[in-house]
Scaffold this motif. Structure first.
Motif, PDB file in Angstrom:
ATOM      1  N   GLU A   1       0.835  -1.207   0.000  1.00 16.07           N
ATOM      2  CA  GLU A   1       0.000   0.000   0.000  1.00 16.07           C
ATOM      3  C   GLU A   1       0.872   1.260   0.000  1.00 16.07           C
ATOM      4  O   GLU A   1       0.576   2.233  -0.706  1.00 16.07           O
ATOM      5  CB  GLU A   1      -0.926  -0.019   1.220  1.00 16.07           C
ATOM      6  N   THR A   2       1.962   1.225   0.774  1.00 17.00           N
ATOM      7  CA  THR A   2       2.866   2.380   0.835  1.00 17.00           C
ATOM      8  C   THR A   2       3.538   2.617  -0.524  1.00 17.00           C
ATOM      9  O   THR A   2       3.646   3.760  -0.990  1.00 17.00           O
ATOM     10  CB  THR A   2       3.938   2.156   1.929  1.00 17.00           C
TER      11      THR A   2
ATOM     12  N   GLY B   1      -2.384   5.341 -13.500  1.00 16.49           N
ATOM     13  CA  GLY B   1      -2.697   5.254 -12.073  1.00 16.49           C
ATOM     14  C   GLY B   1      -2.115   4.006 -11.449  1.00 16.49           C
ATOM     15  O   GLY B   1      -1.465   3.204 -12.123  1.00 16.49           O
ATOM     16  N   ALA B   2      -2.343   3.857 -10.136  1.00 10.59           N
ATOM     17  CA  ALA B   2      -1.829   2.690  -9.417  1.00 10.59           C
ATOM     18  C   ALA B   2      -2.893   2.191  -8.454  1.00 10.59           C
ATOM     19  O   ALA B   2      -3.635   2.978  -7.864  1.00 10.59           O
ATOM     20  CB  ALA B   2      -0.557   3.055  -8.647  1.00 10.59           C
ATOM     21  N   GLY B   3      -2.953   0.869  -8.307  1.00  8.34           N
ATOM     22  CA  GLY B   3      -3.906   0.266  -7.376  1.00  8.34           C
ATOM     23  C   GLY B   3      -3.260  -0.890  -6.650  1.00  8.34           C
ATOM     24  O   GLY B   3      -2.088  -1.227  -6.888  1.00  8.34           O
ATOM     25  N   ARG B   4      -3.990  -1.501  -5.735  1.00  8.71           N
ATOM     26  CA  ARG B   4      -3.477  -2.640  -4.971  1.00  8.71           C
ATOM     27  C   ARG B   4      -4.611  -3.603  -4.689  1.00  8.71           C
ATOM     28  O   ARG B   4      -5.739  -3.195  -4.465  1.00  8.71           O
ATOM     29  CB  ARG B   4      -2.892  -2.171  -3.638  1.00  8.71           C
TER      30      ARG B   4
ATOM     31  N   LEU C   1       3.892   5.509  -5.788  1.00  9.87           N
ATOM     32  CA  LEU C   1       3.894   5.466  -7.257  1.00  9.87           C
ATOM     33  C   LEU C   1       2.759   6.308  -7.832  1.00  9.87           C
ATOM     34  O   LEU C   1       2.897   6.899  -8.914  1.00  9.87           O
ATOM     35  CB  LEU C   1       3.783   4.016  -7.742  1.00  9.87           C
ATOM     36  N   GLU C   2       1.660   6.377  -7.085  1.00  7.53           N
ATOM     37  CA  GLU C   2       0.512   7.167  -7.529  1.00  7.53           C
ATOM     38  C   GLU C   2       0.877   8.635  -7.710  1.00  7.53           C
ATOM     39  O   GLU C   2       0.275   9.352  -8.497  1.00  7.53           O
ATOM     40  CB  GLU C   2      -0.569   7.080  -6.433  1.00  7.53           C
ATOM     41  N   LEU C   3       1.879   9.073  -6.943  1.00  4.97           N
ATOM     42  CA  LEU C   3       2.290  10.478  -6.994  1.00  4.97           C
ATOM     43  C   LEU C   3       3.167  10.779  -8.202  1.00  4.97           C
ATOM     44  O   LEU C   3       3.247  11.920  -8.638  1.00  4.97           O
ATOM     45  CB  LEU C   3       3.074  10.852  -5.720  1.00  4.97           C
ATOM     46  N   VAL C   4       3.875   9.747  -8.688  1.00  9.19           N
ATOM     47  CA  VAL C   4       4.879  10.030  -9.728  1.00  9.19           C
ATOM     48  C   VAL C   4       4.603   9.381 -11.082  1.00  9.19           C
ATOM     49  O   VAL C   4       5.065   9.878 -12.106  1.00  9.19           O
ATOM     50  CB  VAL C   4       6.299   9.594  -9.260  1.00  9.19           C
TER      51      VAL C   4
ATOM     52  N   LEU D   1      -0.581  -1.536 -11.795  1.00  8.91           N
ATOM     53  CA  LEU D   1      -0.230  -0.259 -12.403  1.00  8.91           C
ATOM     54  C   LEU D   1      -0.977  -0.144 -13.734  1.00  8.91           C
ATOM     55  O   LEU D   1      -0.826  -0.988 -14.621  1.00  8.91           O
ATOM     56  CB  LEU D   1       1.289  -0.179 -12.617  1.00  8.91           C
ATOM     57  N   CYS D   2      -1.787   0.898 -13.841  1.00  5.15           N
ATOM     58  CA  CYS D   2      -2.696   1.041 -14.983  1.00  5.15           C
ATOM     59  C   CYS D   2      -2.023   1.806 -16.117  1.00  5.15           C
ATOM     60  O   CYS D   2      -1.343   2.805 -15.884  1.00  5.15           O
ATOM     61  CB  CYS D   2      -3.954   1.793 -14.567  1.00  5.15           C
ATOM     62  N   LEU D   3      -2.265   1.328 -17.343  1.00  5.83           N
ATOM     63  CA  LEU D   3      -1.720   1.971 -18.535  1.00  5.83           C
ATOM     64  C   LEU D   3      -2.859   2.461 -19.427  1.00  5.83           C
ATOM     65  O   LEU D   3      -4.004   2.010 -19.304  1.00  5.83           O
ATOM     66  CB  LEU D   3      -0.810   0.991 -19.283  1.00  5.83           C
ATOM     67  N   ASP D   4      -2.528   3.406 -20.330  1.00  9.62           N
ATOM     68  CA  ASP D   4      -3.583   4.104 -21.075  1.00  9.62           C
ATOM     69  C   ASP D   4      -4.200   3.300 -22.214  1.00  9.62           C
ATOM     70  O   ASP D   4      -5.076   3.799 -22.906  1.00  9.62           O
ATOM     71  CB  ASP D   4      -3.060   5.448 -21.596  1.00  9.62           C
TER      72      ASP D   4
END
Length: 274
Positions: A8-9, A53-56, A14-17, A63-66
């Motif tokens: 989660e951390t 974006g990023a999820g868990r 990663l969600e920030l960058v 990690l989501c791609l377009d």
DNA sequence: AGCAGGACCTGATGGC
DNA sequence: TGCCATCAGGTCCTGC
């Protein structure tokens, strides 16, 4: 060992960058890390895609791609996933490097090579068997006493093995199972079905409190775990029993014991837990 | 079906 | 000092 709080951390970091970063190239140094598709396809098809974006889910990073695909990462024991603004020194444990158009990089580092990576369309994520079979998230409302009851009816296993079973509840590992059992006053060897209703309630609450506390301290670092920016967690300083054998229990002063339960090193207080 | 135990992997540790 | 065996543990697989 990255468990739910560590993953989660990393996700939050990663969600920030990552969103908006477009892949320019991919360097694979250890083919065994890439489970799907083939390394050739992986390296050929990722360039040009942009992270959104990023999820868990449990211990899986999503990690989501377009193009509506996912890069799914499981760090297992010693895996690290971290972001750098520029190239870093070569290290034989870096198995994958994703280079972005702006020069920044995402590194996958794993001493024991257990970690695994998949790239696939969102619609095919269910083909990752472990991911598809995960039980409820422990911090969700689905993880409650009635769910616990429904799963323990026909099982004879002990409570530690049950909590480690990812199809029962997703994301717990050895550290947080020992901590939650201590917090709830339950011995790890207790048959799961022997727990009373108050004990079940207390255990669920303890699991959630331990996980939330660990997330707030950015996870536990012994040797390997680092967050998305390469920083250590701090929860190792807050552990009550894990790796504290022969030290006094913080609640009652009795020495913490270590044994093996469910094939795992197991730490408990023989006085506080029954 | 459910459960236990082995395999995977390599750095750290302990014993001789 | 140096070598070798053992241990750590998440998940998958096998066999009971």
């Amino acid at each position: 060992m990255p468990e739910l709080p560590e993953v989660e951390t990393i996700k939050r970091g990663l969600e920030l960058v990552l969103p908006g970063k477009t892949i320019e190239g991919v360097d694979i140094n250890y083919a065994g890390s890439i489970k799907a598709p083939s390394c050739e396809e992986f390296a050929r098809q990722l360039p040009g895609l942009t992270f959104t974006g990023a999820g868990r889910r449990g211990k899986y990073l999503l990690l989501c791609l377009d193009d509506n695909s996912l890069l799914v990462v499981h760090l297992r024991m010693t895996g690290r996933l971290f972001f750098c603004e520029s190239e870093i020194e070569t290290d034989k444990h870096i198995h994958l490097k994703i280079i972005f158009k702006d020069g920044s990089r995402l590194y996958f580092h794993d001493v024991r090579k257990f970690g695994t990576i998949w790239w696939l369309p969102v619609s095919r994520a269910c083909e990752i068997r472990g991911l598809a079979a995960l039980g409820p998230e422990p911090l969700s409302a689905d993880f409650d006493v009635s769910y616990f009851n429904s799963k323990t009816d026909r099982r004879s296993t002990n409570i530690k093995a049950l909590l480690l079973d990812q199809t029962f509840v997703a994301g717990l590992g050895n550290i947080y199972v020992d901590e939650a059992l201590h917090k709830s006053g339950i011995l790890p060897t207790r048959p799961a079905k022997s727990l009373t209703t108050p004990e079940r309630k207390k255990l669920i609450t303890s699991v959630q409190e331990v996980l939330l506390d660990a997330i707030s301290w950015r996870g536990t670092t012994f040797n390997d775990y680092r967050d998305a920016a390469g920083m250590s967690g701090q929860f190792q300083n807050r552990l009550s029993v894990y790796q504290r054998h022969h030290k006094p229990c913080l609640s009652c002063g009795t020495f913490i014991c270590r044994t093996v339960v469910a094939g795992r090193g197991t730490h408990f207080c023989p006085s506080c837990q029954s």
